[in-house]
Design a protein around this motif. Structure first.
Motif, PDB file in Angstrom:
ATOM      1  N   ASP A 176     -22.691 -35.080 -30.827  1.00  0.00           N
ATOM      2  CA  ASP A 176     -21.536 -35.312 -31.701  1.00  0.00           C
ATOM      3  C   ASP A 176     -20.209 -35.135 -30.958  1.00  0.00           C
ATOM      4  O   ASP A 176     -19.162 -35.069 -31.568  1.00  0.00           O
ATOM      5  CB  ASP A 176     -21.602 -34.378 -32.916  1.00  0.00           C
ATOM      6  CG  ASP A 176     -21.653 -32.916 -32.506  1.00  0.00           C
ATOM      7  OD1 ASP A 176     -21.806 -32.641 -31.295  1.00  0.00           O
ATOM      8  OD2 ASP A 176     -21.550 -32.050 -33.387  1.00  0.00           O
ATOM      9  N   VAL A 193     -29.763 -26.224 -29.168  1.00  0.00           N
ATOM     10  CA  VAL A 193     -30.050 -26.387 -27.741  1.00  0.00           C
ATOM     11  C   VAL A 193     -28.977 -27.252 -27.072  1.00  0.00           C
ATOM     12  O   VAL A 193     -29.268 -28.074 -26.204  1.00  0.00           O
ATOM     13  CB  VAL A 193     -31.459 -26.985 -27.487  1.00  0.00           C
ATOM     14  CG1 VAL A 193     -31.996 -26.478 -26.157  1.00  0.00           C
ATOM     15  CG2 VAL A 193     -32.424 -26.645 -28.589  1.00  0.00           C
ATOM     16  N   GLY A 194     -27.739 -27.105 -27.509  1.00  0.00           N
ATOM     17  CA  GLY A 194     -26.639 -27.831 -26.881  1.00  0.00           C
ATOM     18  C   GLY A 194     -26.541 -29.285 -27.308  1.00  0.00           C
ATOM     19  O   GLY A 194     -25.744 -30.034 -26.774  1.00  0.00           O
ATOM     20  N   LEU A 195     -27.333 -29.715 -28.284  1.00  0.00           N
ATOM     21  CA  LEU A 195     -27.285 -31.112 -28.738  1.00  0.00           C
ATOM     22  C   LEU A 195     -26.171 -31.333 -29.759  1.00  0.00           C
ATOM     23  O   LEU A 195     -25.852 -32.455 -30.098  1.00  0.00           O
ATOM     24  CB  LEU A 195     -28.622 -31.527 -29.343  1.00  0.00           C
ATOM     25  CG  LEU A 195     -29.748 -31.731 -28.328  1.00  0.00           C
ATOM     26  CD1 LEU A 195     -31.083 -31.823 -29.031  1.00  0.00           C
ATOM     27  CD2 LEU A 195     -29.511 -32.965 -27.486  1.00  0.00           C
ATOM     28  N   ALA A 196     -25.614 -30.250 -30.290  1.00  0.00           N
ATOM     29  CA  ALA A 196     -24.501 -30.379 -31.228  1.00  0.00           C
ATOM     30  C   ALA A 196     -23.445 -29.358 -30.845  1.00  0.00           C
ATOM     31  O   ALA A 196     -23.672 -28.525 -29.975  1.00  0.00           O
ATOM     32  CB  ALA A 196     -24.984 -30.138 -32.649  1.00  0.00           C
ATOM     33  N   THR A 197     -22.311 -29.439 -31.501  1.00  0.00           N
ATOM     34  CA  THR A 197     -21.227 -28.526 -31.160  1.00  0.00           C
ATOM     35  C   THR A 197     -21.004 -27.523 -32.280  1.00  0.00           C
ATOM     36  O   THR A 197     -21.443 -27.724 -33.413  1.00  0.00           O
ATOM     37  CB  THR A 197     -19.920 -29.297 -30.946  1.00  0.00           C
ATOM     38  OG1 THR A 197     -19.693 -30.108 -32.094  1.00  0.00           O
ATOM     39  CG2 THR A 197     -19.997 -30.157 -29.709  1.00  0.00           C
ATOM     40  N   PRO A 242     -28.737 -32.355 -35.115  1.00  0.00           N
ATOM     41  CA  PRO A 242     -27.562 -33.099 -34.677  1.00  0.00           C
ATOM     42  C   PRO A 242     -27.653 -34.606 -34.932  1.00  0.00           C
ATOM     43  O   PRO A 242     -26.630 -35.269 -35.040  1.00  0.00           O
ATOM     44  CB  PRO A 242     -27.492 -32.797 -33.177  1.00  0.00           C
ATOM     45  CG  PRO A 242     -28.836 -32.283 -32.803  1.00  0.00           C
ATOM     46  CD  PRO A 242     -29.395 -31.635 -34.010  1.00  0.00           C
ATOM     47  N   LEU A 290     -27.747 -24.834 -21.294  1.00  0.00           N
ATOM     48  CA  LEU A 290     -27.152 -25.941 -22.039  1.00  0.00           C
ATOM     49  C   LEU A 290     -26.430 -26.846 -21.042  1.00  0.00           C
ATOM     50  O   LEU A 290     -25.445 -26.451 -20.446  1.00  0.00           O
ATOM     51  CB  LEU A 290     -26.177 -25.406 -23.090  1.00  0.00           C
ATOM     52  CG  LEU A 290     -26.743 -24.357 -24.052  1.00  0.00           C
ATOM     53  CD1 LEU A 290     -25.702 -23.948 -25.071  1.00  0.00           C
ATOM     54  CD2 LEU A 290     -27.991 -24.861 -24.769  1.00  0.00           C
ATOM     55  N   PRO A 312     -23.123 -32.763 -25.957  1.00  0.00           N
ATOM     56  CA  PRO A 312     -23.575 -32.765 -27.353  1.00  0.00           C
ATOM     57  C   PRO A 312     -23.482 -34.159 -27.966  1.00  0.00           C
ATOM     58  O   PRO A 312     -22.554 -34.920 -27.659  1.00  0.00           O
ATOM     59  CB  PRO A 312     -22.611 -31.799 -28.030  1.00  0.00           C
ATOM     60  CG  PRO A 312     -22.122 -30.915 -26.939  1.00  0.00           C
ATOM     61  CD  PRO A 312     -22.104 -31.753 -25.708  1.00  0.00           C
ATOM     62  N   PRO A 334     -20.782 -26.186 -27.070  1.00  0.00           N
ATOM     63  CA  PRO A 334     -22.144 -26.548 -27.478  1.00  0.00           C
ATOM     64  C   PRO A 334     -22.793 -25.441 -28.299  1.00  0.00           C
ATOM     65  O   PRO A 334     -22.574 -24.263 -28.027  1.00  0.00           O
ATOM     66  CB  PRO A 334     -22.881 -26.724 -26.146  1.00  0.00           C
ATOM     67  CG  PRO A 334     -21.833 -26.845 -25.111  1.00  0.00           C
ATOM     68  CD  PRO A 334     -20.631 -26.130 -25.621  1.00  0.00           C
ATOM     69  N   ASN A 335     -23.577 -25.827 -29.292  1.00  0.00           N
ATOM     70  CA  ASN A 335     -24.238 -24.864 -30.165  1.00  0.00           C
ATOM     71  C   ASN A 335     -25.596 -24.471 -29.589  1.00  0.00           C
ATOM     72  O   ASN A 335     -26.449 -25.333 -29.363  1.00  0.00           O
ATOM     73  CB  ASN A 335     -24.421 -25.488 -31.558  1.00  0.00           C
ATOM     74  CG  ASN A 335     -24.923 -24.486 -32.581  1.00  0.00           C
ATOM     75  OD1 ASN A 335     -25.160 -23.320 -32.235  1.00  0.00           O
ATOM     76  ND2 ASN A 335     -25.065 -24.926 -33.813  1.00  0.00           N
ATOM     77  N   GLU A 336     -25.798 -23.184 -29.368  1.00  0.00           N
ATOM     78  CA  GLU A 336     -27.059 -22.697 -28.794  1.00  0.00           C
ATOM     79  C   GLU A 336     -28.230 -23.009 -29.706  1.00  0.00           C
ATOM     80  O   GLU A 336     -29.320 -23.315 -29.242  1.00  0.00           O
ATOM     81  CB  GLU A 336     -26.996 -21.177 -28.571  1.00  0.00           C
ATOM     82  CG  GLU A 336     -25.980 -20.720 -27.553  1.00  0.00           C
ATOM     83  CD  GLU A 336     -24.584 -20.574 -28.113  1.00  0.00           C
ATOM     84  OE1 GLU A 336     -24.399 -20.843 -29.330  1.00  0.00           O
ATOM     85  OE2 GLU A 336     -23.666 -20.219 -27.360  1.00  0.00           O
ATOM     86  N   ARG A 381     -37.188 -18.263 -33.281  1.00  0.00           N
ATOM     87  CA  ARG A 381     -37.625 -19.602 -32.887  1.00  0.00           C
ATOM     88  C   ARG A 381     -38.059 -20.436 -34.088  1.00  0.00           C
ATOM     89  O   ARG A 381     -37.868 -21.638 -34.121  1.00  0.00           O
ATOM     90  CB  ARG A 381     -38.794 -19.510 -31.904  1.00  0.00           C
ATOM     91  CG  ARG A 381     -38.417 -18.917 -30.586  1.00  0.00           C
ATOM     92  CD  ARG A 381     -38.030 -19.996 -29.579  1.00  0.00           C
ATOM     93  NE  ARG A 381     -37.563 -19.378 -28.367  1.00  0.00           N
ATOM     94  CZ  ARG A 381     -36.361 -19.574 -27.835  1.00  0.00           C
ATOM     95  NH1 ARG A 381     -35.506 -20.383 -28.412  1.00  0.00           N
ATOM     96  NH2 ARG A 381     -36.014 -18.959 -26.736  1.00  0.00           N
ATOM     97  N   THR A 397     -14.080 -25.976 -29.358  1.00  0.00           N
ATOM     98  CA  THR A 397     -15.386 -26.614 -29.577  1.00  0.00           C
ATOM     99  C   THR A 397     -16.282 -26.342 -28.375  1.00  0.00           C
ATOM    100  O   THR A 397     -15.883 -26.587 -27.239  1.00  0.00           O
ATOM    101  CB  THR A 397     -15.230 -28.132 -29.738  1.00  0.00           C
ATOM    102  OG1 THR A 397     -14.139 -28.362 -30.604  1.00  0.00           O
ATOM    103  CG2 THR A 397     -16.476 -28.747 -30.305  1.00  0.00           C
ATOM    104  N   LEU A 411     -38.395 -28.319 -27.449  1.00  0.00           N
ATOM    105  CA  LEU A 411     -37.458 -27.612 -28.318  1.00  0.00           C
ATOM    106  C   LEU A 411     -36.311 -28.544 -28.734  1.00  0.00           C
ATOM    107  O   LEU A 411     -35.883 -28.553 -29.893  1.00  0.00           O
ATOM    108  CB  LEU A 411     -36.913 -26.378 -27.586  1.00  0.00           C
ATOM    109  CG  LEU A 411     -36.279 -25.305 -28.450  1.00  0.00           C
ATOM    110  CD1 LEU A 411     -37.260 -24.778 -29.476  1.00  0.00           C
ATOM    111  CD2 LEU A 411     -35.762 -24.162 -27.590  1.00  0.00           C
ATOM    112  N   GLU A 412     -35.835 -29.360 -27.770  1.00  0.00           N
ATOM    113  CA  GLU A 412     -34.799 -30.344 -28.111  1.00  0.00           C
ATOM    114  C   GLU A 412     -35.353 -31.362 -29.106  1.00  0.00           C
ATOM    115  O   GLU A 412     -34.649 -31.793 -30.025  1.00  0.00           O
ATOM    116  CB  GLU A 412     -34.307 -31.054 -26.846  1.00  0.00           C
ATOM    117  CG  GLU A 412     -33.454 -30.170 -25.963  1.00  0.00           C
ATOM    118  CD  GLU A 412     -33.113 -30.810 -24.625  1.00  0.00           C
ATOM    119  OE1 GLU A 412     -31.967 -30.670 -24.203  1.00  0.00           O
ATOM    120  OE2 GLU A 412     -33.982 -31.437 -23.996  1.00  0.00           O
TER     121      GLU A 412
END
Lengths: 804, 95
Positions: B11, A275-279, A378, B5, B9, A270-272, A191, A268, A367-368
């Protein structure tokens, strides 16, 4: 064990020394200790009996030692506090005087007597006499035992590669031990790697963690096993055999982490980590500072399921580091000590429909938020709200989401208050014009430097409002949010419009804690976190020898506390490994081959598979080091072929007989397991929960030691009621032994029904060490039952169970 | 519980969304079905109409899913299927 020696000792005249402790006024205040000591002198085999002011003091111990020599004593009874406290002290004193420590017995007349009968000196004294009589009866049958020494492997296993696991691994590795650090994710960091800044000093989290991560990664004594999970644990303290499933990365060590493969990957997802805000792609590294830096292919995302369909990454990799033929492997490790640092999960706020998380785009979790404000995140460190990617003009933080409430956990998550204050200051630092509201129940700024930070936030203009919003509504046009609730200080209803809401989500135990619990035979507190062996004095030990706790696995805590605890756990593990050996309590069973029918019932109930029965060659063997001494097998054996050392049938029956010698019709014979229910009775005593004086407790290691014949014996001797108490099901300190307790008690209830005996007279209680009140109320309830048991009924019961 | 999730995203729009199209030369197909079976993204299905040779060629049912892995082209014993990038065709149209 030298049997000839023990024979000679047991055949000589038994001379018992009894010491009744005043414990200042703790016992002396409500029990007449002199009278108890005088009474003890009249008991069989007692050579000397005296009352002492403080038997645990050096003078007290010296006196006991002197008595052993002067009066040629070969058994010692001390009537004082709980054996869970001072048994080791007196055992040592006995050993110093040349007496085997298994010839010592304790009567608990403080927690189980004086403290719970503060206002009834007469009845308390009578009960104390009974407790001493029980101890003397058992002491007369005690046998000397030889303890076995078990070597401790000088290798450690750390489970979990968060900051706690990293710290523990580094400490042990620096001391010189070989350490295996296991992490189920592709990279260590946990974390802390996700967090932007740390409070109260505002250090950059990854900047202070990354050096530690790379230290752990390249330390010659640390073997890093990432993307790995533990599947099996066997063995015991000092000699654990752990099977680890190492999932395949499909990328070899030749990887230079250039990232060409990732660019080529057509998938592509979502990136864990964000927290899924980026890929990320199917072949990826979770974050730039990851250790090991080797890329990994997530097989669930990759197009190549059974065979190579897409070879883009393979073609792109100049070093030929991608190999789809690598298969997952199971590694077997042999270690001496284990540190569990499995961390915590975060609360999922979608279960709170009134806050609209998952529905309103601009409601985010803390966390986001960490990923959003992080320069490597992101949004490149810009606090953008997800609906329109603009910087909001007002932000609200809502505290205690999933903490201190029925939804989520009841307890405080420890980190959210300070985290929010830190976040608020971060926003003020970058965008001073943003208006910040913090909605709270209480602000808990309890640590070093925390209050300063809180004051600074107030000075910076952060608005703190006491009272959480009842509901969040969304303005459909602007995606702004309306917060509606009551300010509990001004008792006014507020309705506030903000651009973005951050829910300060709490921590909760890992979802897969039950797997770790089962593998290592740990116990868990009601809130789901792993329980320590003692909340004050052994805070990083677990009930399982050689296994220690660190970080959020034990309870929600911040980085500093996690690191502190990790070093503490490492130090505890170091003590064991530095000594290189440990003695195992001589409470394991001894098989009597002549009695054994080779029915294998014992092997079926043994939680540790510690008994080997070879029917053909007529061999029954107990693997002493694997056995934990619960006594389940002894209770199950139908042919008396297993002698439970130090808790033999004869000794327990002698205690039952001592209880029921006089006024049995007024008494409750109780069997309590050492770990939970006996501790619950102790806790009731420490908390001075006043109870009726009917109960007499016999301590066994596990409630599964309680054979049906013990219960039958108590009833046959005219006892009014019997209580069998153990740990909660699934919390048993011997894996699942107490399921056998349940089975036996239920079987006995059926027997009582058939013989026309009221079932209420046998009670089964599950009580954890913290549930003193639960134990006390059971005693009160049973005392009422005892009042209703007539002498005719007792006569009838005696007849019903006496036939043998 | 592990984090769910659910968000798009940030991006997601920046990732170049390449579109591909799968071309099938129906009359060449021998109907082996390898391309249908091996497609990792289930882009293809068996056509309802027979070709001249009397085989059932594949048909494209889910073109948006195609990631241009090119495996259909590799496995086809008769060179009857090939994917191409849509962008290249667009450029031609502009010309």
């Amino acid at each position: 064990m030298e049997s000839s020696n023990s024979k000679s000792e047991s055949s000589e005249e038994i001379r018992i020394g009894v010491n009744v402790c005043h414990c200042g006024l703790n016992i002396g205040g409500s029990v007449n200790c002199d009278e108890v000591a005088e009474y003890a002198a009249s008991l069989p085999h007692v050579a000397i009996s005296r009352a002492l002011r403080y038997s645990c003091s050096d003078q007290g111990q010296e006196l006991i030692k002197k008595d052993i020599l002067d009066y040629k004593l070969n058994r010692i009874v001390v009537a004082s506090c709980t054996p869970r406290l001072h048994e080791p002290t007196f055992r040592r004193a006995c050993e110093e005087a040349g007496l085997n420590k298994y010839l010592f017995e304790m009567a608990n007349i403080r927690e189980h007597c004086s403290w719970i009968h503060l206002h009834d000196r007469e009845a308390g004294t009578e009960k104390a006499k009974d407790l001493v009589k029980m101890a003397v009866a058992k002491a007369a049958l005690l046998e000397p035992q030889e303890e076995r020494e078990v070597p401790i492997l000088r290798k450690a296993l750390v489970i979990g590669g968060g900051v706690a696991g990293i710290q523990a691994a580094l400490d042990l590795a620096d001391t010189g031990y070989r350490v295996y650090l296991i992490e189920k994710e592709p990279s260590i960091g946990g974390r802390m790697a996700q967090i932007d800044k740390t409070y109260p000093t505002m250090d950059c989290s990854i900047c202070i963690l990354a050096p530690k991560m790379s230290d752990a990664g390249r330390h010659p004594n640390i073997e890093l096993l990432t993307a790995s999970e533990i599947v099996e644990v066997k063995g015991y303290i000092g000699n654990f055999r752990v099977k680890v499933l190492k999932k395949s990365r499909y990328v070899t060590k030749d990887c230079s982490a250039c990232g060409d493969c990732s660019t080529a990957c057509p998938v592509t997802v979502p990136n864990e980590f964000d927290v899924g805000l980026a890929t990320r792609h199917a072949i990826y590294t979770p974050f730039p500072q990851a250790v090991p830096s080797t890329y990994i292919i997530n097989k669930e995302n990759c197009l190549n399921t059974n065979f190579i369909v897409c070879d883009k990454c393979i073609v792109a990799c100049e070093r030929n580091a991608i190999d789809f033929t690598i298969i997952p492997e199971t590694i077997e490790l042999e270690v001496g000590t284990i540190i569990v640092a499995t961390g915590a999960d975060v609360f999922d706020p979608t279960v709170l429909p009134n806050y609209g998380y998952g529905k309103f785009l601009n409601v985010i979790t803390s966390l986001e938020f960490e990923r959003l404000i992080n320069a490597g995140g992101p949004s490149g460190g810009k606090l953008l709200r997800p609906s329109d990617m603009t910087i909001p003009d007002t932000i609200a933080f809502i505290q205690c989401v999933g903490s201190r409430s029925e939804k989520g956990t009841d307890s405080c998550s420890n980190v959210c208050c300070m985290n929010t204050i830190k976040d608020a200051l971060l926003i003020k630092e970058h965008w001073p014009e943003v208006k910040i509201y913090v909605f709270y129940i209480d602000i808990r700024a309890f640590g070093k430097g925390f209050e300063d930070l809180f004051r600074r936030a107030k000075e910076e203009g952060v608005i703190f409002i006491r009272g959480l919003p009842a509901e969040i509504l969304e303005d459909r046009k602007t995606n702004n949010l309306w917060l509606i609730g009551e300010n509990t200080l001004s008792r006014e209803i507020y309705k506030i419009n903000v651009g973005m809401v951050t829910l300060s989500i709490g921590l909760e135990p890992r979802e897969d804690s039950n797997i770790i619990q089962r593998l290592f035979t740990l116990s868990r507190a009601p809130d789901g976190y792993f329980m320590e062996a003692h909340p004050k004095l052994r805070p990083v030990d677990t009930p399982t020898g050689g296994v220690f706790l660190a970080g959020c696995a034990e309870s929600a805590k911040d980085i500093k506390d996690s690191v502190t605890q990790a070093s503490a756990a490492a130090s505890r593990a170091n003590i064991l490994m530095a000594q290189g050996k440990v003695t195992i309590e001589a409470i394991t069973p001894t098989p009597i081959i002549d009695n054994c029918k080779f029915c294998e019932l014992c092997t079926k109930v043994c939680p540790y598979n510690a008994i080997l029965v070879d029917r053909e060659n007529k061999i029954t063997e107990v693997i002493e080091a694997a056995c934990a001494g619960c006594g389940n097998c002894g209770a199950e054996c139908p042919s008396d072929a297993l002698i439970m050392r130090h808790f033999t049938d004869e000794q327990i029956i002698a205690q039952i007989d001592a209880i029921t010698e006089q006024d049995a019709n007024m008494k409750i014979v109780a069997f309590c397991c050492n770990w939970c229910s006996y501790a619950a009775a102790d806790f009731a005593g420490v908390s001075r929960m006043q109870q009726p004086t009917n109960i007499r407790i016999i301590r066994t290691m596990c409630s599964a030691r309680v054979s049906e014949k013990f219960i039958a014996r108590a009833f046959a001797r005219g006892a009014a009621a019997v209580l069998v108490a153990g740990c909660h099901l699934n919390d048993c300190h011997y894996i699942d032994a107490n399921y056998q307790t349940k089975k036996r008690v239920e079987r006995f209830w059926r027997r009582m029904e058939r013989r026309g005996v009221r079932k209420e007279r046998l009670q089964l209680l599950w009580a954890s060490a913290a549930e003193g009140e639960r134990f006390a109320s059971k005693v009160r309830e049973m005392a009422e039952t005892v009042k209703n048991v007539s002498s005719e009924e007792i006569q009838k019961t005696v007849k019903a169970f006496k036939k043998r | 519980m592990p984090v769910k999730l659910w968000r798009k995203p940030l991006d997601a729009d920046k990732i170049p969304k390449l579109q591909y199209e799968v071309h099938i030369i129906n009359e060449r197909c021998d109907g082996c079905g390898f391309c249908i079976d091996f497609c990792p993204k289930d882009v293809l299905a068996r056509a309802e109409k027979m070709n001249e040779k009397g085989f059932y060629p594949p048909q494209v049912i889910n073109e948006a899913n195609c990631t241009f892995c090119g495996f259909c082209r590799s496995v086809c014993p008769t060179c009857a299927i090939f994917p191409i990038e849509k962008i290249s065709r667009n450029i031609k149209e502009v010309e």
